[in-house]
Design an enzyme around this catalytic site. Structure first.
Site, PDB file in Angstrom:
ATOM      1  N   CYS A 145       3.904  -4.653   5.010  1.00 47.20           N
ATOM      2  CA  CYS A 145       2.840  -3.863   4.386  1.00 47.20           C
ATOM      3  C   CYS A 145       1.730  -3.637   5.406  1.00 47.20           C
ATOM      4  CB  CYS A 145       2.294  -4.583   3.156  1.00 47.20           C
ATOM      5  SG  CYS A 145       1.107  -3.604   2.214  1.00 47.20           S
TER       6      CYS A 145
ATOM      7  N   CYS B 153       5.153  -0.997  -2.656  1.00 43.13           N
ATOM      8  CA  CYS B 153       4.058  -1.193  -1.700  1.00 43.13           C
ATOM      9  C   CYS B 153       2.840  -1.796  -2.393  1.00 43.13           C
ATOM     10  CB  CYS B 153       3.672   0.101  -1.006  1.00 43.13           C
ATOM     11  SG  CYS B 153       2.549  -0.186   0.392  1.00 43.13           S
TER      12      CYS B 153
END
Length: 541
Positions: free
Chosen positions: A477, A297
């Protein structure tokens, strides 16, 4: 130092230090072989020259034969075999984890010139390899290494397609975490206890769960070695153990995490401490760091900053806090389309961006963080910065047993074809999730799409059919730029935008916050981990 004795003449070990040599000498070893390239582990790794000098003082022979992860060549095997002949025994060979040294020894003993690509193995050879391990237990249709997001999701997807598959999952943890919510925990918007459930509750029905850690993969023998001593035989292997957070690569960080104002949303027990620090800080300096890519991430380090700044803004104290985001890289976000809306928030929060600034050391009691800063000419200087709060993100690497295996690429990740997610040298091996070498963003959303690709292509390989499904690099994201608004960045290989919704993806939206905070956690537990493949868009080649 962990030594594995193979016979009276040879043993392998993980990384040794000059201090270990006294004990090695006392144990009767007469020669050392280094199979780990200098500089592979950073400053903390002793050089081969230092070890050679220390070994010489004790009368030990020393040979340097460096081998990169996953790059054992025929020449390296031949040189290793010759060293075993030339050096006085007993001989101790070492690398990062001992796996490369062990592989070299086994290949030398077999007289094998190099690892044999699985695509070239006959069906009879594969059957012979699994039969050789039959005494150690059942041979599974599929063994999955990893009970995280990728491992559970792909197992569930396989069983939805073929419920009669005999599948074993190797996973040492007794709990399963929904990690994407830890950013929200650190921003005071989510209960951390809702992110963790017992591992048994997410294990698909009918699978065998080996509650142990994988320590070695032997792809030529179709075997996974566990830390319990058990050897698990497979017909097909899925590699999905995730990555390793290398906290130790930042000097002093491990000792000060969770105190002295040092925190990280990358750990379950620390995300609540982030929120505690954010609430307590009324003035001073708040530093946020992001290491070099790849990391899981990639937006998470800056999301921690945005949520903290939004709270300080709402409390009226943001003007009293010096906020600085230190990035090891040269850009704020890897997909250029999303940089302008993110920069609007950087300006709103009056945050300073320090590019090419990599966190390398932390002195918690002194509240000092040390960064290596690289200028335009590549010159590196060390800069100390005082902090009242530090949100640190560690470097991230593949697990050692993968880095030092025959499955690894040169960077240590499990090598795969970027479209089919099949290993290029071992046709019965697939990989997905954070550990695989595909150049996509390492996110749970990527694993959701990859699970379908691997399930379809693995079953096709079992049937001897072409691998028809292709992964486009999709990753997502949800960039939480403030409490209540998210920029949903969805993209694939090469930064190509792959939006799910017919909306401007660069606009911060409350709808996407609801998706991030409410919809996705429920979908994760009751959809993705159950093999429900909504909005996967798996494409055929």
């Amino acid at each position: 130092m962990q030594i594995t004795q193979h016979n009276a003449r040879f043993a392998s070990a993980d990384q040794i230090t000059p201090d270990d040599l006294v004990a090695i000498h006392a144990a009767g070893y007469r020669s050392i072989i280094s199979n780990r390239p200098d500089g592979e582990g950073g400053d903390s790794q002793p050089t081969s020259q230092a070890l050679r000098a220390a070994a010489s003082q004790l009368g030990l022979q020393f040979a340097y034969l460096p081998v990169k992860p996953g790059q054992i060549t025929a020449d390296a095997v031949a040189q290793f075999a010759q060293l075993l002949v030339d050096l006085p025994g007993p001989v101790l060979a070492y690398c990062r984890s001992g796996n490369r040294a062990t592989s070299l020894y086994q290949l030398a003993q077999q007289g094998a010139p190099a690892p044999v690509p699985a695509a070239a193995q006959s069906a009879n050879a594969a059957r012979a390899a699994t039969a050789a391990c039959a005494w150690e237990g059942e041979t599974w249709d599929v063994v999955v290494i990893g009970g995280g997001t990728a491992g559970i999701a792909v197992t569930a997807s396989l069983l939805r397609r073929q419920p009669n598959l005999k599948i074993a999952i190797v996973e040492p943890s007794d709990h399963h975490d929904y990690q994407p919510a830890w950013t929200l925990v650190g921003g005071g918007a989510y209960d951390v206890t809702k992110t963790r459930r017992p591992m048994a509750s997410v294990m698909p029905a009918g699978v065998k769960w080996y509650r142990a850690a994988a320590t070695r993969v032997e792809p030529d023998a179709n075997v996974v070695q566990l830390d319990s001593g058990v050897r698990v035989a497979y017909r097909q292997l899925i590699v999905a153990p995730g990555l390793r957070l290398a906290w130790e690569r930042i000097a002093g960080l491990t000792e000060t995490l969770g105190k002295n104002g040092v925190t990280s949303n990358y750990r379950y027990d620390l995300a609540p401490y982030t929120w505690q620090l954010v609430q307590q800080l009324k003035g001073g300096t708040a530093l946020f760091s992001q290491p070099g890519m790849p990391i899981k991430c990639a937006g998470a380090p800056q999301k921690a900053m945005y949520l903290a700044c939004d709270h300080w803004r709402r409390q009226g104290v943001l003007g009293k806090i010096n906020v600085e985001f230190n990035l090891a890289g040269a850009v704020l976000f890897g997909v250029a389309t999303f940089v302008p809306p993110l920069m609007e928030y950087v300006k709103r929060y009056n945050a300073n961006l320090a590019f090419s600034s990599n966190l390398v050391a932390v002195d918690g009691p002194a509240r000092l963080a040390t960064f290596e800063v690289k200028d335009a000419n590549g010159n590196v200087t060390r800069v100390e910065k005082r902090f009242d709060m530090l949100h640190a993100v560690p470097p991230q690497v593949a697990p050692d047993f993968i880095r030092d295996s025959l499955l690894a690429d040169e960077a240590g990740w499990c090598e795969v074809d970027h479209a089919t997610l099949q290993h290029p040298r071992y046709a019965n091996v697939f990989s997905l999730g954070d550990v695989c070498s595909a150049p996509n963003a390492k996110t749970g959303a990527a694993a959701r799409k990859q699970a379908v690709i691997v399930a379809e292509n693995l079953l096709a390989a079992r049937a001897g059919a072409p691998l028809a499904y292709r992964y486009d690099g999709y990753g997502s994201c949800p960039l939480t730029v403030e409490k209540g608004k998210v920029v949903l960045a969805e993209f694939g290989y090469g930064g190509r935008l792959l939006p799910t919704f017919p909306l401007d993806p660069t606009r911060p939206r409350r709808l996407m916050w609801l998706l991030k905070a409410s919809v996705l956690p429920s979908f994760y537990w009751w959809g993705m981990l159950k093999g429900r493949e909504w909005l996967t868009r798996a494409s055929r080649g």
